[in-house]
Design a protein around this motif. Structure first.
Motif, PDB file in Angstrom:
ATOM      1  N   CYS B  12     -35.455 -66.327 -79.967  1.00 34.88           N
ATOM      2  CA  CYS B  12     -35.378 -64.984 -80.529  1.00 34.88           C
ATOM      3  C   CYS B  12     -36.142 -64.971 -81.840  1.00 34.88           C
ATOM      4  O   CYS B  12     -36.084 -65.945 -82.609  1.00 34.88           O
ATOM      5  CB  CYS B  12     -33.913 -64.601 -80.763  1.00 34.88           C
ATOM      6  N   ARG B  16     -34.844 -59.731 -85.134  1.00 28.78           N
ATOM      7  CA  ARG B  16     -34.652 -58.992 -83.883  1.00 28.78           C
ATOM      8  C   ARG B  16     -33.249 -59.240 -83.346  1.00 28.78           C
ATOM      9  O   ARG B  16     -32.550 -60.152 -83.766  1.00 28.78           O
ATOM     10  CB  ARG B  16     -35.694 -59.438 -82.843  1.00 28.78           C
ATOM     11  N   ALA B  18     -30.594 -60.562 -80.779  1.00 35.92           N
ATOM     12  CA  ALA B  18     -30.478 -61.640 -79.793  1.00 35.92           C
ATOM     13  C   ALA B  18     -29.430 -61.209 -78.772  1.00 35.92           C
ATOM     14  O   ALA B  18     -28.307 -60.852 -79.145  1.00 35.92           O
ATOM     15  CB  ALA B  18     -30.062 -62.937 -80.470  1.00 35.92           C
TER      16      ALA B  18
END
Lengths: 114, 112
Positions: B12, B16, B18
């Motif tokens: 990841c 962002r 996950a």
């Protein structure tokens, strides 16, 4: 205090030695656990204590002997271990044995048997 | 106890979300889904649990499908400190025997 404290952090012992691992918590938790973790494997349950009484023994060899002297302390006595018993030993506690959430784990004792 | 299936590893990007999936197709009606994680050289850490409703806390969100056969743990803004092995566990709630049994887990690597 929201921690589980394990001592010692590292232990090297011979196959004829007797040693003990210690675990302590002051969160008022009434269930305490011993897990064994080999490298790159998930933790494996060994023993469960509930209200200071042994509740579960996952068929652990008798060379491992748990003890719960009071609600805050959990010991694991070791005697005549084998090299394959080398692992990370984790202690955990939870509010109650019946609840699987909110376990607090210690950082473990890394045991090497020579 | 019902068994779980998780991907062995996932990557990841930092910042962002996950999304970690877990399949538990044989889950029973009284079994909860629990998530724990283990950061290298530390003991496992409780993250979140749920029965059938979606759950959210300060660490993560848990989405359970309507048929309860799968779930997803969501870390909304992953950081490098979230790099860990994530364990999905199913186990009874009430009447629980007190066994928290870990499967193989998913190793999440968060990359800069």
């Amino acid at each position: 205090d929201t921690e589980v404290t394990q001592t010692p952090k590292h232990l090297v012992m011979g196959m004829t030695n007797k040693k003990s691992l210690k675990c302590e918590q002051h969160m008022g938790h009434r269930a305490m656990y011993w897990y064994k973790q080999k490298a790159k494997k998930p933790p494996e349950l060994m023993f469960v204590y509930s209200y200071e009484k042994l509740s579960i023994n996952e068929s652990v060899p008798s060379r491992f002997s748990p003890e719960c002297p009071n609600s805050s302390l959990l010991n694991l006595h070791l005697h005549a271990l084998q090299p394959e018993d080398s692992a990370l030993y984790l202690c955990a506690s939870s509010q109650d044995q019946r609840k699987n959430y909110g376990y607090t784990f210690g950082s473990g004792t890394r045991l090497t048997v020579v | 106890d019902a068994k779980t299936t998780q991907p062995t590893s996932m990557d990841c990007a930092e910042g962002r979300a996950a999304n970690l999936p877990c399949n538990h197709s044989t889950i029973s009606g009284n079994e909860y889904v629990y998530w724990y994680r283990q950061i290298h050289s530390q003991g496992p850490q409780y993250i979140i649990h749920g029965l059938k409703n979606n759950e959210t806390n300060e660490m993560a969100s848990l989405i359970i499908t309507e048929d309860r056969k799968s779930s997803t743990l969501i870390l909304p803004h992953a950081t490098l400190r979230d790099t860990a092995v994530y364990y999905c566990i199913v186990s009874p709630g009430s009447g629980n025997t007190g066994k928290l049994i870990f499967g193989q887990g998913t190793t999440l690597q968060v990359k800069p």
